[in-house]
Design a protein around this motif. Structure first.
Motif, PDB file in Angstrom:
ATOM      1  N   GLU A   1      11.931  -6.331  -2.897  1.00  0.00           N
ATOM      2  CA  GLU A   1      12.527  -5.513  -3.948  1.00  0.00           C
ATOM      3  C   GLU A   1      11.596  -4.365  -4.327  1.00  0.00           C
ATOM      4  N   ALA A   2      10.310  -4.681  -4.471  1.00  0.00           N
ATOM      5  CA  ALA A   2       9.330  -3.647  -4.809  1.00  0.00           C
ATOM      6  C   ALA A   2       9.235  -2.605  -3.699  1.00  0.00           C
ATOM      7  N   LEU A   3       9.222  -3.069  -2.457  1.00  0.00           N
ATOM      8  CA  LEU A   3       9.118  -2.165  -1.315  1.00  0.00           C
ATOM      9  C   LEU A   3      10.315  -1.217  -1.253  1.00  0.00           C
ATOM     10  N   LYS A   4      11.532  -1.765  -1.459  1.00  0.00           N
ATOM     11  CA  LYS A   4      12.739  -0.939  -1.420  1.00  0.00           C
ATOM     12  C   LYS A   4      12.739   0.089  -2.552  1.00  0.00           C
ATOM     13  N   THR A   5      12.290  -0.326  -3.732  1.00  0.00           N
ATOM     14  CA  THR A   5      12.253   0.587  -4.879  1.00  0.00           C
ATOM     15  C   THR A   5      11.288   1.732  -4.625  1.00  0.00           C
ATOM     16  N   LEU A   6      10.133   1.412  -4.064  1.00  0.00           N
ATOM     17  CA  LEU A   6       9.141   2.445  -3.758  1.00  0.00           C
ATOM     18  C   LEU A   6       9.661   3.412  -2.709  1.00  0.00           C
ATOM     19  N   GLU A   7      10.277   2.883  -1.676  1.00  0.00           N
ATOM     20  CA  GLU A   7      10.816   3.741  -0.613  1.00  0.00           C
ATOM     21  C   GLU A   7      11.910   4.658  -1.145  1.00  0.00           C
ATOM     22  N   ALA A   8      12.688   4.169  -2.108  1.00  0.00           N
ATOM     23  CA  ALA A   8      13.771   4.973  -2.681  1.00  0.00           C
ATOM     24  C   ALA A   8      13.246   6.171  -3.462  1.00  0.00           C
ATOM     25  N   THR A   9      11.987   6.118  -3.900  1.00  0.00           N
ATOM     26  CA  THR A   9      11.385   7.251  -4.616  1.00  0.00           C
ATOM     27  C   THR A   9      10.807   8.284  -3.652  1.00  0.00           C
ATOM     28  N   GLY A  10      10.824   7.969  -2.359  1.00  0.00           N
ATOM     29  CA  GLY A  10      10.281   8.883  -1.369  1.00  0.00           C
ATOM     30  C   GLY A  10       8.867   8.556  -0.926  1.00  0.00           C
ATOM     31  N   GLU A  11       8.303   7.481  -1.454  1.00  0.00           N
ATOM     32  CA  GLU A  11       6.949   7.086  -1.064  1.00  0.00           C
ATOM     33  C   GLU A  11       6.970   6.359   0.276  1.00  0.00           C
TER      34      GLU A  11
ATOM     35  N   PRO B   1      -3.547  18.335  -2.002  1.00  0.00           N
ATOM     36  CA  PRO B   1      -3.752  17.720  -3.313  1.00  0.00           C
ATOM     37  C   PRO B   1      -3.488  16.213  -3.311  1.00  0.00           C
ATOM     38  N   THR B   2      -4.131  15.542  -4.213  1.00  0.00           N
ATOM     39  CA  THR B   2      -3.988  14.094  -4.388  1.00  0.00           C
ATOM     40  C   THR B   2      -2.576  13.751  -4.837  1.00  0.00           C
ATOM     41  N   ARG B   3      -1.995  12.706  -4.252  1.00  0.00           N
ATOM     42  CA  ARG B   3      -0.662  12.258  -4.657  1.00  0.00           C
ATOM     43  C   ARG B   3      -0.718  11.663  -6.056  1.00  0.00           C
ATOM     44  N   ILE B   4       0.341  11.888  -6.794  1.00  0.00           N
ATOM     45  CA  ILE B   4       0.509  11.303  -8.126  1.00  0.00           C
ATOM     46  C   ILE B   4       1.608  10.259  -8.020  1.00  0.00           C
ATOM     47  N   TYR B   5       1.285   9.025  -8.385  1.00  0.00           N
ATOM     48  CA  TYR B   5       2.185   7.888  -8.141  1.00  0.00           C
ATOM     49  C   TYR B   5       2.953   7.434  -9.375  1.00  0.00           C
ATOM     50  N   VAL B   6       2.911   8.201 -10.453  1.00  0.00           N
ATOM     51  CA  VAL B   6       3.477   7.760 -11.733  1.00  0.00           C
ATOM     52  C   VAL B   6       4.959   7.413 -11.617  1.00  0.00           C
ATOM     53  N   ASP B   7       5.759   8.315 -11.096  1.00  0.00           N
ATOM     54  CA  ASP B   7       7.206   8.091 -11.044  1.00  0.00           C
ATOM     55  C   ASP B   7       7.547   6.845 -10.233  1.00  0.00           C
ATOM     56  N   ALA B   8       6.936   6.710  -9.066  1.00  0.00           N
ATOM     57  CA  ALA B   8       7.237   5.573  -8.193  1.00  0.00           C
ATOM     58  C   ALA B   8       6.868   4.248  -8.853  1.00  0.00           C
TER      59      ALA B   8
ATOM     60  N   GLY C   1       0.823  -1.204   0.000  1.00  0.00           N
ATOM     61  CA  GLY C   1       0.000   0.000   0.000  1.00  0.00           C
ATOM     62  C   GLY C   1       0.854   1.249   0.000  1.00  0.00           C
ATOM     63  N   LEU C   2       0.567   2.152  -0.925  1.00  0.00           N
ATOM     64  CA  LEU C   2       1.254   3.439  -0.981  1.00  0.00           C
ATOM     65  C   LEU C   2       0.421   4.470  -0.228  1.00  0.00           C
ATOM     66  N   ALA C   3       1.078   5.196   0.660  1.00  0.00           N
ATOM     67  CA  ALA C   3       0.368   6.147   1.508  1.00  0.00           C
ATOM     68  C   ALA C   3      -0.277   7.256   0.692  1.00  0.00           C
ATOM     69  N   SER C   4      -1.459   7.664   1.119  1.00  0.00           N
ATOM     70  CA  SER C   4      -2.123   8.817   0.516  1.00  0.00           C
ATOM     71  C   SER C   4      -1.689  10.079   1.250  1.00  0.00           C
ATOM     72  N   SER C   5      -2.019  11.223   0.671  1.00  0.00           N
ATOM     73  CA  SER C   5      -1.726  12.499   1.327  1.00  0.00           C
ATOM     74  C   SER C   5      -2.877  12.942   2.224  1.00  0.00           C
ATOM     75  N   GLY C   6      -3.969  12.174   2.216  1.00  0.00           N
ATOM     76  CA  GLY C   6      -5.163  12.519   2.982  1.00  0.00           C
ATOM     77  C   GLY C   6      -6.381  11.961   2.280  1.00  0.00           C
ATOM     78  N   LEU C   7      -7.444  12.731   2.199  1.00  0.00           N
ATOM     79  CA  LEU C   7      -8.669  12.255   1.571  1.00  0.00           C
ATOM     80  C   LEU C   7      -8.533  12.102   0.058  1.00  0.00           C
ATOM     81  N   HIS C   8      -7.527  12.733  -0.524  1.00  0.00           N
ATOM     82  CA  HIS C   8      -7.358  12.800  -1.976  1.00  0.00           C
ATOM     83  C   HIS C   8      -8.567  13.507  -2.587  1.00  0.00           C
ATOM     84  N   SER C   9      -9.370  12.856  -3.402  1.00  0.00           N
ATOM     85  CA  SER C   9     -10.487  13.577  -4.039  1.00  0.00           C
ATOM     86  C   SER C   9     -11.790  12.795  -3.968  1.00  0.00           C
TER      87      SER C   9
END
Length: 345
Positions: free
Chosen positions: A315-325, A225-232, A181-189
């Motif tokens: 591996e997926a978890l480490k990659t996501l964390e490295a993007t700042g998520e 604002p809603t988080r954008i997850y494209v880069d991660a 699960g990738l954390a949200s910034s809040g309610l999003h939209s």
């Protein structure tokens, strides 16, 4: 006899032209080398780069921001709502593995104010830059008598690209796979009709004041604002095979997660495995809302879920964390009937 004009009827063409002039630099700041024409044409031109793509598939999406716009009106803050619109669209097509290419917007208002439209478009441009796509066109409509003078609506449209062999469908999700699960910034939209009903109408909490247990004012929390997850997610796709992606929007866990599940499995979600932002506790407590209703309505702190093979989880978890998520292992796939099962830890 008085001569009638379009401006007398409530449509100010000159103000519309001034708005286009103000927003032009924001739009151009998103242009990539694929954009072939400057703003002002009747259509946006985009040259596809198909290098390395064997069977190109275009993926499209459209969405709006919903009643979160009411918060923008109340706070008179309009420079982030555009990112919400972009996020709702690009996060959706990302679920099928598509890279966003270009975006278009539609803004309708009762009485056009150039500076307000500029602020909205700035937010859209900011979102496009985060998502790595170009804002190549749009439409601003002044509709007096249809919208209130200080109100507007916004919608977005995105087109992305994916190689057919790399389309993420969820079809090969199986028992034993893990859910990240990738954390949200809040309610999003989503869920704002319920949130406003509880916090503003029932409880009459102050938008500009401190409300326990929030770290920011209520207004600042609700307008995030809603988080954008494209880069991660794009970085993860280069390291491991993602089997399924669910964007947690309207309908919460119960509506969105089953959309990616095969008929013979369930998604078991481990409650307590991630931090739920305090805004959700506030809404639940003040509204006396049952837990199941919360998970049917809100993202509860998880903006996107990824399903991967158990061997690829770390591996997926480490990659996501490295993007700042902020990312959590929140569950596992079990035999079942295409349902979400909330499990107490």
């Amino acid at each position: 006899m008085e001569k009638m004009t379009y401006k007398n009827a409530g449509v100010d063409v000159e103000e519309g032209q001034r708005a286009v002039s103000l927003m032009k630099n924001h739009v151009k700041s998103t242009f990539t080398s694929n954009v072939l024409e400057d703003i002002g044409g009747f259509g946006g031109l985009f040259a596809l780069d198909l290098q390395g793509i064997k069977e190109p598939v275009l993926v499209s999406g459209t969405d709006g921001v919903g009643t979160k716009l009411k918060l923008a009106f109340l706070l008179d803050k309009h420079d982030t709502i555009g990112q919400d619109c972009v996020a709702m669209c690009v996060n959706d097509i990302l679920c099928q593995g598509a890279k966003p290419l270009f975006f278009l917007d539609y803004i309708a208002t009762g009485r056009l104010k150039a500076e307000k439209v500029e602020a909205i478009v700035k937010g859209i441009a900011d979102g496009c830059k985060i998502a790595g796509c170009a804002l190549i066109g749009g439409e601003t409509a002044e509709m007096p008598g249809f919208y209130q003078d200080e109100e507007y609506d916004i919608a977005g449209f995105v087109v992305g690209l994916v190689d057919k062999s790399k389309v993420i469908t969820g079809n090969n999700i199986k028992e034993g796979d893990i859910i990240l699960g990738l954390a949200s910034s809040g309610l999003h939209s989503n869920g704002y009709s319920l949130a406003r009903s509880v916090l503003l109408e029932k409880e009459k909490l102050p938008l500009h004041g401190s409300v326990d247990p929030l770290e920011e004012t209520l207004g600042e929390e609700l307008i995030k604002p809603t988080r954008i997850y494209v880069d991660a997610v794009e970085k993860v796709m280069k390291t491991v095979a993602i089997k399924g992606i669910a964007h947690i929007t309207g309908g919460g866990f119960y509506e969105n997660v089953p959309r990616i599940l095969p008929e013979d499995v369930d998604a078991h979600i481990d409650l307590g495995s991630w931090r739920i932002p305090p805004i959700f506790d506030l809404i639940q407590e003040r509204g006396n809302i049952e837990a199941i209703e919360m998970y049917k309505t809100f993202n509860m702190g998880i903006g996107m879920m990824l399903v991967v093979d158990e061997k690829d989880g770390e591996e997926a978890l480490k990659t996501l964390e490295a993007t700042g998520e902020k990312v959590y292992k929140i569950g596992k796939i079990h035999k079942g009937k295409k349902q979400v099962v909330l499990c107490q830890g």
